[in-house]
Design an enzyme around this catalytic site. Sequence first.
Site, short mmCIF file in Angstrom:
data_model
loop_
_atom_site.label_atom_id
_atom_site.label_comp_id
_atom_site.label_asym_id
_atom_site.label_seq_id
_atom_site.Cartn_x
_atom_site.Cartn_y
_atom_site.Cartn_z
N CYS A 34 47.11 47.83 44.49
CA CYS A 34 45.81 48.22 45.05
C CYS A 34 45.46 47.38 46.27
O CYS A 34 44.50 47.68 46.97
CB CYS A 34 44.70 48.06 44.03
SG CYS A 34 45.12 48.58 42.39
N CYS A 103 35.32 44.31 46.20
CA CYS A 103 35.82 42.94 46.29
C CYS A 103 34.91 41.98 45.54
O CYS A 103 35.38 41.04 44.89
CB CYS A 103 35.93 42.49 47.74
SG CYS A 103 37.21 43.34 48.65
#
Lengths: 146, 401
Positions: A34, A103
């Site tokens: 990813c 994130c």
Amino acid sequence: MLYSEKVMDHFQNPRNVGKMEDADGIGEVGNAVCGDIMKMYIKVKDGIITDVKFNTFGCGSAIATSSMATEMIKGKPIEEALQLSNKAVAEALDGLPPVKMHCSVLAEEAVRAAVKDYYDKHGIAYDPAQFCAGDCAHCHDHGEKE
Amino acid sequence: MRIYADNAATTPMSETAVRVMEDALEHLYGNPSSLHSAGQEARARLEEARAQIASCLGAAAPNEIYFTSGGSEADNTALRSAALAGAKKGKKHIISTAFEHHAILHTLDALAKEGFEVELLPVSPDGFVTAAQVEAAIREDTALVSVMYANNEIGTVQPIREIGQVCRSHGVLFHTDAVQAVGHIPVDVQADCVDMLSLSAHKFHGPKGVGVLYVRRGVTLTPFIRGGAQERGKRAGTENVPAILSMAAALREAVDRLPEHMAYVSALRDKLNDGLLRAVPHTAQNGTALRDPAHRLPGTVSLCFEGVEGESLLLRADLAGIEVSSGSACTSGSLEPSHVLLAIGRPAEIAHGSMRLTLSDTNTEAEVDYMLEKIPAIVAGLRDMSPVWEDLMSGKKPHLI
Ligand SMILES: Cc1ncc(COP(=O)(O)O)c(C=O)c1O
């Protein structure tokens, strides 16, 4: 610029970057497929996180959020570190672009994974529901998590 | 030092292109459709530009050139027009490739939803499709073949002439997205047996927002913007005269200087490419190792650095004054890394660590030296803090490149 000055500062000069040989807990979340992996190391004394280090493979905001998360939990009681939310990390960085919110989720999960590892290694009982149900390693949607 | 090494994204305008555009903006205000002198002067200059572009592409006649708003519009129009013409004859099969630009791929997605059968040819690990692949895929009901001239991420140049000949011999319409090729390598629409070709001015030191769709005489083009009679009734709207004149001037200049620029730019490219491969271990070059302009664009360097992520690479490079791009998911704004790198068989974790450096005649050897000095240190710095790199170095995970 895509990122706030704070994000760029933490990306350029990440705080607490590195490894820890004698860590009490290590959490690794994310997936190279990813495009982001965070590894967080904590040192714990009397229920306080006395030291923290991180290593991150990922984009600018992945590095900045890990850096900010380490600053936010260093010197704090474990219970407080577990309260750290992805939103708080993002806010401390003066915000993240919506596609980068995942994130901050990863940073939150890295902290939790390190604490869980500490609990496991030291035989400390905890409520498993507090922690990631096991899907931490999946690719996150690059969308905003509320 | 600030170095612009992202010329595949766009190029700075040449002095000539700026001068021509400024002059037209200031003096050439007439509407080319007006019958008075100001209008007719603009009309004359517009037609001059059309003829100039036709000659640069080796077209048979100026009226095979249609002005558009750029590469994306030209691509959309070519595919839609060919699809429509095919459907009228019951032909609904379209052949293209897995590593086209999104202007092609997303239009094909839309056409697939509208009932067309889209076949995307796989790309070889070194970045090519072959004429034999195209020939094998052609069917009775094939309406169109569309293959890009040169790939925008890895710079491989496709065997367009052979593919054109195959299409011509089977009577199938052939379009090529030549946005990255025109002005950088020789392109000749007649010799290449091309029926339709897209180009974009900002890729060869012209202005942004202007381009061309070449359509060979005898190929039906459906009107794509309706209104006035501009562009022979196919694309209505008052022409962007300053941008078109500037595009023609930029193309003329690029084509005139082609041999000299190709030699200059490819020498810089080889120095950069080989220098980075030497200086940074566990690095792979994307696309062919061949260096001649029949196989690779003169200015493209595309590399994958193992154990680092492309967006942080590109941001650190920018902080060091080097402007490049990457095909990582974080830079594409999606979950997936570049479809081009996946199409040539790079695993996702390797594709995330890509860096594309694209040079043009405006770059210098001093700039290449500077990049060779800075980039290896940037990669090393990011690897130092990468848990992926740690696992590779400790032997926990095997190196993939
Ligand atoms: C191969 C290719 N096709 C199409 C385009 C789109 O061109 P434009 O930006 O002029 O719409 C580009 C540029 O990004 C390109 O590289």
